[in-house]
Design an enzyme around this catalytic site. Structure first.
Site, short mmCIF file in Angstrom:
data_model
loop_
_atom_site.label_atom_id
_atom_site.label_comp_id
_atom_site.label_asym_id
_atom_site.label_seq_id
_atom_site.Cartn_x
_atom_site.Cartn_y
_atom_site.Cartn_z
N GLY A 80 0.83 -1.20 0.00
CA GLY A 80 0.00 0.00 0.00
C GLY A 80 0.87 1.25 0.00
CG ASP A 159 -2.50 -4.89 6.49
OD1 ASP A 159 -1.44 -5.17 5.90
OD2 ASP A 159 -3.13 -3.83 6.26
#
Length: 373
Positions: A80, A159
């Site tokens: 990300g 995550d």
């Protein structure tokens, strides 16, 4: 009939490219100068494409790859956009919450996708890149593939479903990968259940050209386009360490793992210990608890738990006090590589500090990922 209606309007301004050839939908992550790191607009485009193609009878298979740069190492997706995380957290920007909710929903969509979804995982595959590839029906690796979940390096945790898919790795290798952020190559990734087949990078342009220009009449043909170029001799390097990994990383706490490594005293153990000592002590403990819990969870349950955790990462200690904001500052903003972790020592992390992260801020009926099956 034009294939254009099969491609919904996209909002990432060229960061995601979509093509249709026969029964194949082809997605290219097109942010090469940022190693194809995911922006919120990219996540929204990927979601829109996958939902449209899942509902379109004309599309029978999907392939995703990362754009390359001339003369530069390959990158499927490096994760990300952590600079965005930093800016949004300091500004109190609601888009940060949207990013994680929508990213995790996309990860779940990929794992549950009703048609063959093939990920060409050439080069760097880290963090969010793992999230959009681990759910693929066919995970294709090359000699350049480097897979990792390095989130503890920025005061975060693995995550994008990482708690769940790392927990599936054999023995205690999931704990090792989660805590250290160690990158593994193709052969080791396949052995650990994080990849499916090995294709030499020189074959990829031929495969991609066939996807773009060759006849693709069926999902079976799409899969065969890859499988006919698979090489069984995937390189391996780290897995001779499995006995040592299992010995140390099966210990009940981060401190016990560190004490075990210290007692062993060999070069690999001391290097691994030094790596752990650089990470956020608090987030190491949160990460270990996540992996241990995730072994008993479904993917949807794990993603809901990770959504709780990431909210806590940015809101238990808001702004610059967040371990994650501090970790990103040290690595990617100021680049001083000297994060000021709180607490600073593994020995000073208490069970109560860890437990705070695992208390959901939402009632089940209000959870942003309550709809995941």
């Amino acid at each position: 009939m034009s294939a254009a209606p099969l491609i919904p309007p996209l909002q990432s301004e060229g960061q995601v490219l979509a093509e249709v050839n026969g029964c194949l939908g082809l997605i290219t992550l097109n942010r090469a100068n940022a190693l194809n790191a995911l922006s919120l607009a990219m996540i929204r485009d990927l979601t829109a494409l996958l939902k449209a193609w899942a509902a379109a009878p004309a599309i029978e298979a999907v392939v995703i790859l990362g754009a390359g740069r001339e003369g530069k190492p390959a990158a499927f997706c490096a994760g990300g956009d952590i600079r965005f995380f930093h800016q949004a957290a300091l500004a109190g920007d609601k888009a940060l919450e949207d990013f994680f909710t929508e990213e995790y929903a996309l990860n779940h969509l990929i794992h549950a996708y009703p048609k063959p979804y093939i990920a060409l995982m050439d080069g760097v595959v880290m963090g969010g890149g793992m999230g959009i590839s681990q759910g693929a029906k066919l995970r294709v690796l090359t000699e350049h593939s480097k897979l990792a979940m390095p989130e503890t390096n920025i005061g975060l945790f693995p995550d994008v479903g990482g708690g769940w898919f790392l927990a599936q790795c054999p023995g205690s290798s999931g704990e090792w990968l989660a805590l250290t952020g160690h990158a593994v190559g193709a052969g080791d990734a396949i052995a650990l259940g994080l990849g499916d087949v090995f294709v030499r990078s020189g074959e990829l342009p031929i495969i991609i050209e066939a996807f773009r220009r060759g006849e693709q009449p069926s999902a079976e043909h799409v899969v065969a386009t890859v499988m006919e170029r698979v090489d069984l001799a995937a390189p391996a390097d780290d897995l001779e360490l499995r006995r040592r990994i299992d010995l140390h990383f099966s210990k009940p706490t981060v401190l016990a793992i560190c004490e075990s490594l210290q007692a062993a005293g060999d070069a690999w153990s001391m290097e691994t210990l030094a790596t752990l000592r650089k990470r956020s002590p608090l987030m190491l403990a949160v990460t270990l608890e996540l992996i241990r819990r995730a072994r008993k969870l479904s993917l949807a349950e794990d993603l809901r738990l990770e959504r709780d955790l990431v909210h806590r990462c940015f809101h238990l200690r808001p702004g610059a006090a967040s371990e994650t904001v501090e970790g990103i500052r040290a690595l990617a903003v100021d680049k001083d590589h000297s994060p000021r972790w709180n607490p600073a020592r593994i020995e000073d992390v208490t069970p109560a500090m860890v437990a705070e992260f695992f208390a959901s801020p939402w009632a089940p009926a209000e959870h942003p990922l309550r709809g995941l099956a």
